[in-house]
Design a protein around this motif. Sequence first.
Motif: not given
Length: 314
Positions: A112-119, A148-150, A266-270, A293-296
């Motif tokens: 959870q929080g890894a970035g799946k939904t964003t991906l 809802t997030q998806l 994910s989150k290589l921009d961190g 590399t980001g949230e967009g």
Amino acid sequence: MAAFSSLTDRLSNAFKHLKSKGKLSETDIDGTIREIRRALLDADVALEVVRSFTARVRERALGTEVSQALNPAQQVVKIVDEELTDVLGAGVDRPLNFAKNPPTIIMLAGLQGAGKTTLAGKLGYWLKDSGHTPLLVAADLQRPNAVTQLQVVGERAGVPVYAPEKGVQSDGGDDVTVPGLTTGDPVKVARDSIALAKQKLYDTVIIDTAGRLGVDEELMQQARDIRDAVQPNEILFVIDAMIGQDAVKTAKAFDEGVDFTGVVLSKLDGDARGGAALSVASVTGKPILFASTGEGFKDFEVFHPDRMASRILD
Ligand code: GDP
């Protein structure tokens, strides 16, 4: 790359000492190897990976490679570059395995929080942009608001989302509506989405699955049940590059649990130490296919081990 900026600085310092040398002695090489080892460990690259990596670099640097075109320092940099490319999984020539008969089924797994939904949104956008007709599937029915997030992600990326109806949860005798929670069977959702894709001619189905804060057997079983029901062409393990040394343990657990086919960093921009993520390909033998590399939904790229190695050594 923000996640590796400190590693880049440290490696570049390690090579600096070699620049003035006309010919490298074993002592010079060992000194450099020590610095490389420290830089990698401080960046959170897994110890087992650091050990084999530095051993290979040392062996090659001491070996008989003589190049007229490169000075000794450049030769060491070239060896490190090639070995780093290897650690990152050289030799992969696919971004995705597409099915001969559509739909291509891609399942996402990870904590959870890894970035799946964003991906899911990023992949969907990328596929749509390259002429595919993707469908996102909300099979994370564990976390409140995941569906809802998806849907929000899909709307932003302009990619349709298949989601079960918002449900009620049985609480003893009474049914209660839990805000944001969608109940139902994720395996059925996944299976139904494939039927819908065939009917409506979506050529790629991206299934978002539930993640927990830690690896747990129930989660793994659910992921396996979805996998066995839909037989994905790709199972992408999404890993947050910021989670440090836990990355290796988590990757091994998911590899044993669902036998994923590829990794997404994910989150290589961190700006934390992203080195642990660099160990994942080497430790699991599975290729890194994409980087986030980001949230967009456009902050996403196909992963090329050789290019990433060059960026880290830049
Ligand atoms: P999931 O639980 O695996 O589905 O993770 P989410 O997709 O919900 O992502 C968790 C959080 O990380 C969200 O706040 C996202 O906006 C954020 N996130 C996801 N990918 C990235 C990324 O590549 N970079 C950054 N900075 N944040 C990200």
